[in-house]
Design a protein around this motif. Structure first.
Motif, PDB file in Angstrom:
ATOM      1  N   ARG A   9       3.940  13.309 -45.736  1.00 28.71           N
ATOM      2  CA  ARG A   9       3.221  12.513 -47.139  1.00 28.71           C
ATOM      3  C   ARG A   9       5.625  12.739 -47.540  1.00 28.71           C
ATOM      4  N   ASP A  10       5.602  11.553 -48.038  1.00 30.76           N
ATOM      5  CA  ASP A  10       6.635  11.652 -48.631  1.00 30.76           C
ATOM      6  C   ASP A  10       6.546  13.452 -50.151  1.00 30.76           C
ATOM      7  N   SER A  11       5.550  13.454 -50.246  1.00 25.86           N
ATOM      8  CA  SER A  11       4.646  13.972 -51.370  1.00 25.86           C
ATOM      9  C   SER A  11       4.542  15.578 -50.940  1.00 25.86           C
ATOM     10  N   ASP A  12       4.295  15.711 -49.840  1.00 27.82           N
ATOM     11  CA  ASP A  12       4.888  16.718 -49.141  1.00 27.82           C
ATOM     12  C   ASP A  12       6.293  17.673 -49.390  1.00 27.82           C
ATOM     13  N   ILE A  13       6.607  18.946 -49.417  1.00 25.42           N
ATOM     14  CA  ILE A  13       7.866  19.412 -49.491  1.00 25.42           C
ATOM     15  C   ILE A  13       8.207  20.438 -47.859  1.00 25.42           C
ATOM     16  N   ALA A  14       8.475  19.835 -47.018  1.00 25.28           N
ATOM     17  CA  ALA A  14       8.700  20.872 -46.106  1.00 25.28           C
ATOM     18  C   ALA A  14      10.090  21.468 -46.437  1.00 25.28           C
ATOM     19  N   SER A  15      10.239  23.250 -45.684  1.00 24.67           N
ATOM     20  CA  SER A  15      11.015  23.644 -45.949  1.00 24.67           C
ATOM     21  C   SER A  15      11.031  25.207 -44.468  1.00 24.67           C
ATOM     22  N   ARG A  16      12.484  25.112 -43.988  1.00 23.01           N
ATOM     23  CA  ARG A  16      12.845  25.565 -42.943  1.00 23.01           C
ATOM     24  C   ARG A  16      13.743  26.812 -43.074  1.00 23.01           C
ATOM     25  N   VAL A  17      12.757  27.869 -42.491  1.00 19.73           N
ATOM     26  CA  VAL A  17      12.531  29.293 -43.130  1.00 19.73           C
ATOM     27  C   VAL A  17      13.518  29.941 -42.259  1.00 19.73           C
ATOM     28  N   ASP A  18      13.148  29.784 -40.506  1.00 20.21           N
ATOM     29  CA  ASP A  18      14.614  30.340 -39.959  1.00 20.21           C
ATOM     30  C   ASP A  18      14.617  29.151 -38.815  1.00 20.21           C
ATOM     31  N   ALA A  19      14.749  29.753 -37.793  1.00 17.45           N
ATOM     32  CA  ALA A  19      15.657  28.642 -36.933  1.00 17.45           C
ATOM     33  C   ALA A  19      14.122  27.677 -36.150  1.00 17.45           C
ATOM     34  N   ASP A  20      12.981  28.622 -35.907  1.00 17.61           N
ATOM     35  CA  ASP A  20      11.679  28.002 -35.552  1.00 17.61           C
ATOM     36  C   ASP A  20      10.197  28.076 -36.340  1.00 17.61           C
ATOM     37  N   HIS A  21      10.763  28.371 -37.765  1.00 17.37           N
ATOM     38  CA  HIS A  21       9.426  28.885 -38.238  1.00 17.37           C
ATOM     39  C   HIS A  21      10.050  27.328 -39.448  1.00 17.37           C
ATOM     40  N   PHE A  22       8.989  26.952 -40.282  1.00 15.93           N
ATOM     41  CA  PHE A  22       8.768  25.879 -40.955  1.00 15.93           C
ATOM     42  C   PHE A  22       8.089  26.017 -41.812  1.00 15.93           C
ATOM     43  N   ASP A  23       7.767  26.022 -43.265  1.00 17.64           N
ATOM     44  CA  ASP A  23       6.742  25.983 -44.205  1.00 17.64           C
ATOM     45  C   ASP A  23       6.301  24.469 -44.982  1.00 17.64           C
ATOM     46  N   PHE A  24       5.173  24.256 -44.961  1.00 16.27           N
ATOM     47  CA  PHE A  24       5.561  23.128 -45.722  1.00 16.27           C
ATOM     48  C   PHE A  24       4.363  23.240 -47.001  1.00 16.27           C
ATOM     49  N   LEU A  25       4.381  22.716 -47.748  1.00 16.17           N
ATOM     50  CA  LEU A  25       4.058  23.007 -49.299  1.00 16.17           C
ATOM     51  C   LEU A  25       3.640  21.315 -49.386  1.00 16.17           C
ATOM     52  N   LEU A  26       1.540  21.269 -49.108  1.00 11.26           N
ATOM     53  CA  LEU A  26       0.712  19.713 -49.370  1.00 11.26           C
ATOM     54  C   LEU A  26       0.913  20.026 -50.914  1.00 11.26           C
ATOM     55  N   LEU A  27       1.617  18.598 -51.442  1.00 15.77           N
ATOM     56  CA  LEU A  27       0.466  18.898 -52.885  1.00 15.77           C
ATOM     57  C   LEU A  27      -0.152  17.784 -53.466  1.00 15.77           C
ATOM     58  N   ASP A  28      -0.994  18.126 -54.217  1.00 18.39           N
ATOM     59  CA  ASP A  28      -2.277  17.711 -53.964  1.00 18.39           C
ATOM     60  C   ASP A  28      -3.518  16.848 -53.196  1.00 18.39           C
ATOM     61  N   ALA A  29      -3.555  17.474 -51.993  1.00 17.97           N
ATOM     62  CA  ALA A  29      -4.336  18.026 -50.803  1.00 17.97           C
ATOM     63  C   ALA A  29      -5.828  18.254 -51.307  1.00 17.97           C
ATOM     64  N   ASP A  30      -6.480  16.917 -50.619  1.00 21.79           N
ATOM     65  CA  ASP A  30      -7.823  17.351 -51.023  1.00 21.79           C
ATOM     66  C   ASP A  30      -7.606  18.459 -49.911  1.00 21.79           C
ATOM     67  N   PRO A  31      -8.990  19.236 -50.021  1.00 22.12           N
ATOM     68  CA  PRO A  31     -10.025  20.198 -48.588  1.00 22.12           C
ATOM     69  C   PRO A  31      -9.253  20.328 -47.828  1.00 22.12           C
ATOM     70  N   ASP A  32      -9.268  19.240 -47.458  1.00 21.91           N
ATOM     71  CA  ASP A  32      -9.810  19.201 -45.358  1.00 21.91           C
ATOM     72  C   ASP A  32      -7.717  18.644 -45.216  1.00 21.91           C
ATOM     73  N   GLY A  33      -7.011  18.339 -46.296  1.00 25.03           N
ATOM     74  CA  GLY A  33      -5.850  17.741 -45.693  1.00 25.03           C
ATOM     75  C   GLY A  33      -4.701  18.466 -44.649  1.00 25.03           C
ATOM     76  N   ALA A  34      -5.312  19.528 -45.408  1.00 23.12           N
ATOM     77  CA  ALA A  34      -4.177  20.796 -44.278  1.00 23.12           C
ATOM     78  C   ALA A  34      -4.769  20.647 -42.793  1.00 23.12           C
ATOM     79  N   ARG A  35      -6.145  20.279 -42.673  1.00 16.50           N
ATOM     80  CA  ARG A  35      -6.515  20.294 -41.267  1.00 16.50           C
ATOM     81  C   ARG A  35      -5.962  19.126 -40.501  1.00 16.50           C
ATOM     82  N   ARG A  36      -5.954  17.843 -41.396  1.00 12.69           N
ATOM     83  CA  ARG A  36      -5.760  16.881 -40.895  1.00 12.69           C
ATOM     84  C   ARG A  36      -3.721  16.346 -40.991  1.00 12.69           C
TER      85      ARG A  36
END
Length: 85
Positions: A9-36
């Protein structure tokens, strides 16, 4: 980049950690948001792999952690928890 913008979603934050590693911060996601989000990303990666037909294949590993305001931790701790999930 297209897979990321289609998945998160537009409200989520994507971060490239290195060449092939990304982290995502799902803001205000419900408990099943990461699984979806993981399910959506998996489906989009599979579609991309089918459409390319050039022998290259994307793959990903996913982990998740939830921030609990009753037991706060640092962002580094949260990322480390997700990495080991």
């Amino acid at each position: 980049a297209g897979l990321v913008t289609e998945t998160f979603r537009d409200s989520d934050i994507a971060s490239r950690v290195d060449a092939d590693h990304f982290d995502f911060l799902l803001l205000d996601a419900d408990p099943d948001g990461a699984r979806r989000a993981e399910t959506r990303l998996g489906a989009r990666v599979e579609r991309w792999n089918r459409e390319q037909g050039n022998g290259l294949r994307l793959a990903f590993e996913a982990g998740a952690a939830s921030f609990d305001p009753e037991s706060p931790c640092s962002l580094d701790d949260l990322v480390a928890t997700a990495a080991h999930a």
